[in-house]
Design an enzyme around this catalytic site. Structure first.
Site, PDB file in Angstrom:
ATOM      1  N   ILE A   1      -9.153 -47.921  47.678  1.00  0.00           N
ATOM      2  CA  ILE A   1      -9.099 -48.941  46.501  1.00  0.00           C
ATOM      3  C   ILE A   1      -7.878 -50.012  46.812  1.00  0.00           C
ATOM      4  O   ILE A   1      -7.881 -51.155  46.970  1.00  0.00           O
ATOM      5  CB  ILE A   1      -9.136 -48.353  45.303  1.00  0.00           C
ATOM      6  CG1 ILE A   1     -10.066 -47.429  44.850  1.00  0.00           C
ATOM      7  CG2 ILE A   1      -8.486 -49.404  44.046  1.00  0.00           C
ATOM      8  CD1 ILE A   1      -9.975 -46.755  43.718  1.00  0.00           C
TER       9      ILE A   1
ATOM     10  N   GLY B   1      -4.996 -48.587  38.451  1.00  0.00           N
ATOM     11  CA  GLY B   1      -5.074 -46.940  38.771  1.00  0.00           C
ATOM     12  C   GLY B   1      -5.211 -45.978  37.605  1.00  0.00           C
ATOM     13  O   GLY B   1      -6.511 -46.049  37.178  1.00  0.00           O
ATOM     14  N   ARG B   2      -4.153 -45.485  37.031  1.00  0.00           N
ATOM     15  CA  ARG B   2      -4.258 -44.632  35.979  1.00  0.00           C
ATOM     16  C   ARG B   2      -3.193 -45.132  35.048  1.00  0.00           C
ATOM     17  O   ARG B   2      -2.088 -45.238  35.247  1.00  0.00           O
ATOM     18  CB  ARG B   2      -4.289 -43.409  36.488  1.00  0.00           C
ATOM     19  CG  ARG B   2      -5.589 -42.855  37.049  1.00  0.00           C
ATOM     20  CD  ARG B   2      -6.428 -42.679  36.089  1.00  0.00           C
ATOM     21  NE  ARG B   2      -7.773 -42.118  36.363  1.00  0.00           N
ATOM     22  CZ  ARG B   2      -8.788 -42.615  36.691  1.00  0.00           C
ATOM     23  NH1 ARG B   2      -8.693 -44.076  36.770  1.00  0.00           N
ATOM     24  NH2 ARG B   2      -9.893 -42.150  36.963  1.00  0.00           N
TER      25      ARG B   2
ATOM     26  N   ASP C   1      -5.704 -52.780  33.058  1.00  0.00           N
ATOM     27  CA  ASP C   1      -7.225 -52.396  32.970  1.00  0.00           C
ATOM     28  C   ASP C   1      -7.434 -50.802  32.546  1.00  0.00           C
ATOM     29  O   ASP C   1      -8.385 -50.525  32.238  1.00  0.00           O
ATOM     30  CB  ASP C   1      -7.856 -52.446  34.411  1.00  0.00           C
ATOM     31  CG  ASP C   1      -9.615 -52.390  34.356  1.00  0.00           C
ATOM     32  OD1 ASP C   1     -10.246 -52.980  33.571  1.00  0.00           O
ATOM     33  OD2 ASP C   1     -10.081 -51.295  34.956  1.00  0.00           O
TER      34      ASP C   1
ATOM     35  N   GLU D   1      -7.391 -43.649  26.238  1.00  0.00           N
ATOM     36  CA  GLU D   1      -8.705 -44.792  26.277  1.00  0.00           C
ATOM     37  C   GLU D   1      -9.693 -43.923  25.424  1.00  0.00           C
ATOM     38  O   GLU D   1     -10.083 -42.592  25.807  1.00  0.00           O
ATOM     39  CB  GLU D   1      -9.074 -45.005  27.715  1.00  0.00           C
ATOM     40  CG  GLU D   1      -7.878 -45.638  28.402  1.00  0.00           C
ATOM     41  CD  GLU D   1      -8.694 -45.919  29.914  1.00  0.00           C
ATOM     42  OE1 GLU D   1      -9.577 -45.634  30.189  1.00  0.00           O
ATOM     43  OE2 GLU D   1      -7.815 -46.636  30.668  1.00  0.00           O
TER      44      GLU D   1
ATOM     45  N   HIS E   1     -10.843 -50.859  31.147  1.00  0.00           N
ATOM     46  CA  HIS E   1     -11.371 -49.885  32.294  1.00  0.00           C
ATOM     47  C   HIS E   1     -12.610 -50.675  32.872  1.00  0.00           C
ATOM     48  O   HIS E   1     -13.634 -50.193  33.124  1.00  0.00           O
ATOM     49  CB  HIS E   1     -11.636 -48.732  31.800  1.00  0.00           C
ATOM     50  CG  HIS E   1     -11.247 -47.770  32.772  1.00  0.00           C
ATOM     51  ND1 HIS E   1     -10.512 -46.480  32.411  1.00  0.00           N
ATOM     52  CD2 HIS E   1     -11.715 -47.744  34.132  1.00  0.00           C
ATOM     53  CE1 HIS E   1     -10.432 -45.910  33.766  1.00  0.00           C
ATOM     54  NE2 HIS E   1     -11.049 -46.469  34.677  1.00  0.00           N
ATOM     55  N   SER E   2     -12.580 -51.820  33.067  1.00  0.00           N
ATOM     56  CA  SER E   2     -13.928 -52.600  33.882  1.00  0.00           C
ATOM     57  C   SER E   2     -13.726 -52.975  35.023  1.00  0.00           C
ATOM     58  O   SER E   2     -14.534 -53.818  35.718  1.00  0.00           O
ATOM     59  CB  SER E   2     -14.017 -53.762  32.729  1.00  0.00           C
ATOM     60  OG  SER E   2     -13.034 -54.810  32.663  1.00  0.00           O
ATOM     61  N   ALA E   3     -12.216 -52.992  35.909  1.00  0.00           N
ATOM     62  CA  ALA E   3     -12.132 -53.773  37.021  1.00  0.00           C
ATOM     63  C   ALA E   3     -13.146 -53.105  38.029  1.00  0.00           C
ATOM     64  O   ALA E   3     -13.424 -53.901  39.077  1.00  0.00           O
ATOM     65  CB  ALA E   3     -10.678 -53.361  37.399  1.00  0.00           C
ATOM     66  N   GLY E   4     -13.463 -51.947  38.260  1.00  0.00           N
ATOM     67  CA  GLY E   4     -14.319 -51.404  39.251  1.00  0.00           C
ATOM     68  C   GLY E   4     -15.502 -50.692  38.961  1.00  0.00           C
ATOM     69  O   GLY E   4     -15.451 -49.579  38.636  1.00  0.00           O
TER      70      GLY E   4
END
Length: 324
Positions: free
Chosen positions: A150, A238-239, A263, A268, A287-290
């Site tokens: 990544i 990342g996290r 993100d 969440e 949380h939509s980047a990947g």
């Protein structure tokens, strides 16, 4: 790289008789492709269990887990829910084209900022015509924490626009997508970040957190790392729990972080009372980047299946003791 006790040759020998299951919530295309890969219907067989899904299945009494292929790239929540992980069971994960997609995400937000797109949108709403200052990407510096697939995808996307890239890794070595790689060291320890890392963060236009969540990365981004920045834009792809939200808030207030694009968050979905909603000059992207597709899941499962049939450990094996 091996997971303790997970012998790829033993697992490969047991695949023919294994019961392979697919989480029923996954798209039907995943089940159909998995059946094509294994050469039989899912659920058939009398041997140990192989499972494809986001979480462990319920095992029958006496049933043994042989291998789980996670449909997620991050497995920290899975490992926390099933600690200790069965030492003889293999865990692999899905990465697919996530590095490429997250690289596009980071680049898109960086270019939007350089081209003053938020300001032009505000002007259009106000029916105001002014020339706003813009910047060139060429020659700016990005410091990317995490140099795996990544991080490499992020570095490659940024370099195509002339952005210089410095990776940060626990064990520094040349990595694709990066002009150089620095040692992470122990930035939360008594001595703080190394002089090299401090200098890089001070010169960075962009700082990207692409780290997995492990005991060594939890709360890593705190006063020491944010304090070394001098007006960078901070991305977290990342996290969420690698960042101390209160430290980011202070860095934004002081101007050490000019903008933040998050993100991921420690909690969440973010509840209305989350302090992240109140961070100044910050954008949350849920949380939509990947995004992961059905094709990503089955492609990585196929590669892992073929490696095991050949007696090799799959490249996407999770080192469960390390958490990634």
């Amino acid at each position: 790289m091996a997971t303790t006790g997970a012998d790829p040759q033993r697992i490969g020998r047991e695949l023919d008789g294994a019961v392979v299951t697919v989480d029923p919530a996954l798209p039907s295309a995943v089940r159909e492709e998995v059946e094509e890969i294994i050469g039989r219907p899912v659920g058939a067989g009398a041997g140990p269990r192989v499972h494809v899904g986001p979480g462990l299945p319920r095992l029958a009494a006496g049933e043994r887990l042989l291998w789980m292929h996670s449909t997620n790239a991050g497995v920290d929540a899975l490992l926390r829910a099933h600690s200790p992980w069965p030492p003889e069971a293999l865990l692999t994960r899905t990465v697919g084209r996530m590095g490429e997609r997250i690289g596009q995400y980071v680049l898109a937000w960086a270019l939007a900022e350089l081209q003053a797109i938020p300001g032009f949108l505000r002007q259009q709403e106000a029916r105001t015509w002014n020339r706003l200052p813009t910047e060139l990407a060429d020659g700016t510096l990005a410091v990317v924490f995490g140099t795996g697939s990544i991080g490499a995808g992020i570095g490659a996307a940024l370099r195509r626009c002339g952005i210089r890239t410095v990776g940060v890794a626990r064990t520094p070595r040349p990595a694709p997508g990066f002009d150089s790689v620095l040692a992470l060291g122990d930035p939360t320890g008594p001595h703080g970040p190394s002089a090299e890392l401090t200098a890089a963060l001070g010169a960075a236009r962009w700082v990207v957190d692409a780290l997995p969540l492990t005991p060594g990365t939890a709360d890593l981004f705190g006063p020491a790392l944010f304090g070394a920045m001098a007006g960078a834009t901070f991305f977290n792809v990342g996290r969420g729990a690698t960042v101390r939200t209160e430290a980011l808030a202070e860095a934004l207030e002081q101007g050490r972080v000019a903008h933040a694009v998050l993100d991921v968050l420690p909690e969440e979905p973010a509840p209305p009372a989350s302090p992240a909603w109140d961070l100044p000059r910050t954008t949350l992207t849920s949380h939509s980047a990947g995004p992961t597709t059905a094709a990503d899941i089955t492609a990585d499962f196929r590669t892992a299946w073929q490696a095991l049939r050949a007696g090799r450990l799959p490249a996407l094996t999770v080192r469960t003791a390390a958490g990634y």
